[in-house]
Structure formats: structure tokens, C-alpha cells
Design a protein around this motif. Sequence first.
Motif, short mmCIF file in Angstrom:
data_model
loop_
_atom_site.label_atom_id
_atom_site.label_comp_id
_atom_site.label_asym_id
_atom_site.label_seq_id
_atom_site.Cartn_x
_atom_site.Cartn_y
_atom_site.Cartn_z
N ARG A 140 0.82 -1.31 -0.02
CA ARG A 140 0.02 -0.03 0.16
C ARG A 140 0.86 1.38 -0.20
N ARG A 141 1.77 1.15 0.80
CA ARG A 141 2.82 2.42 0.84
C ARG A 141 3.47 2.76 -0.34
N TYR A 142 3.87 1.51 -1.17
CA TYR A 142 4.60 1.65 -2.35
C TYR A 142 3.46 2.23 -3.46
N ALA A 143 2.37 1.88 -3.34
CA ALA A 143 1.32 2.27 -4.32
C ALA A 143 0.97 3.67 -4.16
N GLU A 144 1.17 4.20 -2.90
CA GLU A 144 0.72 5.54 -2.82
C GLU A 144 1.86 6.67 -3.62
N TRP A 145 2.90 6.08 -4.09
CA TRP A 145 3.85 6.50 -4.88
C TRP A 145 3.61 6.52 -6.37
N THR A 147 1.88 7.77 -8.36
CA THR A 147 1.74 9.11 -8.83
C THR A 147 2.55 10.01 -8.06
N GLY A 148 3.28 10.96 -8.60
CA GLY A 148 4.02 12.08 -7.82
C GLY A 148 5.25 11.43 -7.66
N ALA A 149 5.64 10.57 -8.25
CA ALA A 149 7.20 9.94 -8.01
C ALA A 149 8.16 10.83 -8.81
N PRO A 150 9.52 10.99 -8.56
CA PRO A 150 10.27 11.87 -9.07
C PRO A 150 10.35 12.01 -10.71
N MET A 151 10.23 10.61 -11.25
CA MET A 151 10.14 10.64 -12.62
C MET A 151 9.34 9.32 -13.05
N LEU A 152 9.02 9.20 -14.35
CA LEU A 152 8.04 8.17 -14.82
C LEU A 152 8.36 6.91 -14.58
N GLU A 153 9.81 6.82 -14.79
CA GLU A 153 10.43 5.30 -14.25
C GLU A 153 10.27 5.00 -12.80
N ALA A 155 7.88 5.93 -10.90
CA ALA A 155 6.28 5.61 -10.76
C ALA A 155 5.82 4.15 -11.30
N VAL A 156 6.65 3.87 -12.35
CA VAL A 156 6.31 2.65 -12.85
C VAL A 156 6.87 1.52 -11.86
N ALA A 157 7.87 1.68 -11.32
CA ALA A 157 8.76 1.05 -10.31
C ALA A 157 7.76 0.67 -9.21
N ALA A 158 7.27 2.03 -8.68
CA ALA A 158 6.39 1.93 -7.30
C ALA A 158 5.23 1.04 -7.58
N ALA A 159 4.60 1.19 -8.87
CA ALA A 159 3.37 0.33 -9.39
C ALA A 159 3.80 -0.97 -9.44
N ALA A 160 5.11 -1.51 -9.87
CA ALA A 160 5.32 -2.78 -9.99
C ALA A 160 5.73 -3.42 -8.77
N MET A 161 6.20 -2.80 -7.88
CA MET A 161 6.69 -3.06 -6.53
C MET A 161 5.38 -3.26 -5.67
N HIS A 257 16.10 -1.90 -7.71
CA HIS A 257 15.67 -0.50 -7.68
C HIS A 257 16.34 0.32 -6.50
N GLY A 258 16.14 -0.27 -5.15
CA GLY A 258 16.74 0.57 -4.13
C GLY A 258 18.23 0.56 -4.28
N ALA A 259 19.12 -0.19 -4.74
CA ALA A 259 20.30 -0.17 -4.86
C ALA A 259 20.91 1.04 -5.57
N GLY A 260 20.10 1.02 -6.75
CA GLY A 260 20.28 2.04 -8.02
C GLY A 260 20.06 3.29 -7.15
N TRP A 261 19.13 3.60 -6.53
CA TRP A 261 19.00 4.91 -5.99
C TRP A 261 20.01 5.33 -5.02
N VAL A 262 20.59 4.07 -4.31
CA VAL A 262 21.39 4.58 -3.25
C VAL A 262 22.83 5.10 -3.81
N ARG A 263 23.09 4.51 -4.90
CA ARG A 263 24.31 4.90 -5.72
C ARG A 263 24.05 6.19 -6.37
N ARG A 264 23.08 6.77 -6.74
CA ARG A 264 22.93 7.86 -7.19
C ARG A 264 22.84 8.96 -6.15
N ALA A 265 21.94 8.87 -5.07
CA ALA A 265 21.77 10.01 -4.02
C ALA A 265 22.27 9.52 -2.78
N PRO A 266 23.12 9.04 -2.48
CA PRO A 266 23.60 8.36 -0.92
C PRO A 266 23.18 9.45 0.09
#
Lengths: 350, 110
Positions: A140-145, A147-153, A155-161, A257-266
Motif C-alpha cells: 500500500r505504501r509503495y502504491a501511494e507513490w 503518482t508523484g514519484a520523481p520521474m516516470l520510471e 512511478a512505474v517501479a512503485a506500481a510494479a513493486m 531499484h533500491g540499490a540503484g538509487w543509493v548509488r545515485r543519491a546516497p
Amino acid sequence: MSTAASPQRERGVREESKPSLRTCWLVFARRRYDEALYQVGTVTADDPAMAVIFAQRDDRRTAQPGADRDRLLSDARPTTAGLFETATDQEAIDKAVAAAAPVAAERADLAMVNTLDAALRQPMYALLSSLADNKYVLGRRYAEWCTGAPMLESAVAAAAMAQDELGHARSFYPLLRGFPNARDVVQMEEKGWQQRPTNAMACLDRSFATWSEFLAANLLVDTAFTTLLSAAVSSSYEPLRQRAAKIVQEEAGHWVHGAGWVRRAPAHLSSALAAVWDDAFTWFGQADDPVLGPLAEAGILADKPEALRRNLRARLEPLLDEAEVGEPLFTRELPWSRWDPTVRRLSPAV
Amino acid sequence: MTPDSDDTLARLWSALREVEDPEIPVSLVDMGLIVSIDYAGSTQTAQLKITYTAMGCPAMDMIQDDIRARLLREPDVSAVDIDVVWDPVWTHRRLSQSARETMRDLGVSV
């Protein structure tokens, strides 16, 4: 490309030409002037001034006062209200009850409960209900994002997860019906699975206010569940073994997904990681945990609580050390005085 | 297994090839979702073990309804029992060659 700066953060926008009616702007941010700017997302606007306004609002989702999904659950056990009040009409409650009803597919699973030693049935129920609630709420918490995620990808990741987690929860809830003496079974029969006190982690009680909080849960909370389920892929308890193998397969993408973001913006994630760290690492319990301990002794789980915690650390350490955010986290003292092993939650800090 | 049972099983497999995935025009058999089929002649019950590509599949009920609807059209099938299993874990390796070709034609990478 200068913009209005807030006391905490300076950000800029840069026009990115796209063949569309409106212009897409890349949004950059930094906490201090002497830091490099890093991209935090995109906004669509007609001119730079509007782009700045959208960018300054976009990275924080403010809680609406009184919104149920942002309500903090108290340590007291509510007698009637569940975590979500979406099922407020009788038709929805009837559907939830019907959805919780046993179907033919679960008959074999229900019979499996009787293969468990009597002393293991309560621990198994506690584990399954914790997994079910946690995956449901996390979904449910993933689903709340979506819409409104930083970028389209994102949002798609949030929906899939979200879909994955809700599917995992859906596979666990029917197993609870096989435990006729379980504490909540009467309430579940009457009102459905969500209308009862939650066994989910306390850090999931409210919505993720920022994308960083989303990522912290993705990386720490989700991986904690996967770490336990990895120790169940050869479980002697068939219903758990089957689900564990499939879930571990599906969770591979969540980790990427999570690891990728850690590398981008730790640096962006440090405080968010700290906020959920205790929940993730206490969830396995202590060495004498009354739930996971007996299950590990019986061979239903391959690892005991301390080994599970080491496994989680081993998974996270290379990534977080590479991002230079690991050191303060791994030396944290876990708040065992607030830990309830039966419902597998931390009570609020005083 | 009697010859009649063998014939029935073959017919049931053939029938399931007519049931397509709701999202992709490929049969459930070619998708690799049908794990096993058994037939209990005494009760005229088709007993299936099926799996899904993902645990979050939103079409689970629809797929099971479609399976029941098709198999109950067979003259010697009075009931259909479906067990959802997660072992074997579905991967793209369970796709048949024809399914792969169809999906590639549709632009789905497999």
C-alpha cells in the motif's frame, strides 16, 4: 539557471527541449553551496518561474491533517479499527470477508498446519501474520507513490513493486485460516484481514512523506523480509517453502531499484535510512526469539535470528559502504527494550 | 492409468490450449502456467496444478474461471479442482517456442 534558494537547499532547473506542447525541466538540488548539484527529478512547466515553483513543491508530500493513512498508530491495541479504514461500508466489508474465505486452492495448505508440531503452530502463525501484514502495508505504501514519484520510471517501479507486495500478502493471508485457535481469527472472519490490529512494522504505520523514505523502506524493510524468506526456500513447511522461492525471485528487481538509487543519491538517503534501520534490524528478534528461534530449531528456517541479522548486514554493507553512509548505521544500538516479539513491532520511542 | 483416462487427459490438455492468457494471445499451456492435470474418473473431476507468472497477477480469478468454463464443457467433466502452486517457480523458460514467437511479434522481449 539560478533560482530561488531555500535555507536548506539550493536548486536549479534547466530547460530540456522535448517535442511536446510543454517544456520538461530537469531539477537539480544540493544542500550546501559547495556541494555538487545532483538531479532529483523532472517537472513540466511553461516557463522557468513555474518550473521552480513545481520543483520546490514536488519532493515533499505533506500529510493532510486528519488523513487516515497518515495517522500514527498508538502502542495500545485498538479493539475495532484496523490500519486502513477504506472498508467503511458494509459491501466492502462483505467483499473483504469473502476474499478471506478459503477456496479450493488452499485446502492442501490448511491440511499442512496439522503436520506442524503443536509447539510450532503459534510461532508459525506469528511469522505468517507478520509477513502478510508487512507485505500488505508495504504494498500500500509503495502504491501511494504511483503518482508523484520523481520521474516516470520511478512511478512505474512503485506500481510494479506494489503489485508484487500485494500479491505476496495475498498468498500469505489464506494460510492463517489453518490456525483455528489463532488470536485474530474471529475478527478476521467477521471483518476481513485488514480490520484488526496490525502486525506490520511500526515504520510502515504512516505514508512515506518523501521519495527518500520510500527508498529507505525499499532498501531496508523490503530486504529484511527477503532475507528471512531466503532462509525459507528449503523449508520443511511446504506452504512457506513454495512461497519463499517465488518471492525471492520477484524481490530481485526490488533490490536493483533500491540499490540503484543509493548509488545515485546516497547523502539524500542518510536520515531516511536511519529512520527505518531499527525496525528492519530488530524484526528478526533476539537470540531467544520465541517465534523465529523455535522455527529455526525445527529446520523450518535455515537461520536463527542472529544469523538472519548478519545476512541482512552482509547484503547491505558493500552497497552502503560504497555510498559512504554505512558507518553510523551499522554501529547503532538496537532498541530491544521497545521490541515486542509476538507482534514483531517496536513500540514508540519515549 | 487406463486408456480411457489417457484419452481424457489428452483431451483436457487440448481443451486448455484453447484458453488464452487474458493479456497476451497465447494459450495457458504455451505460457507454461499449467503444471499438471489429473483426472479422477470416479467423480469426473479434473484436478489441475497451475502457477502464475507473478504472485501479483491481477488476472488469477479470471484465468481460473476461464479454465473451469472450458473444461466443464467436456462431457465427462463434472468438477474442476485447481491448486495454485509456486513450485516450479515460473520463468520465461516455461514458455513454449510458439509462445516466444508470438510475444516477440507483439514486441514483448523474451
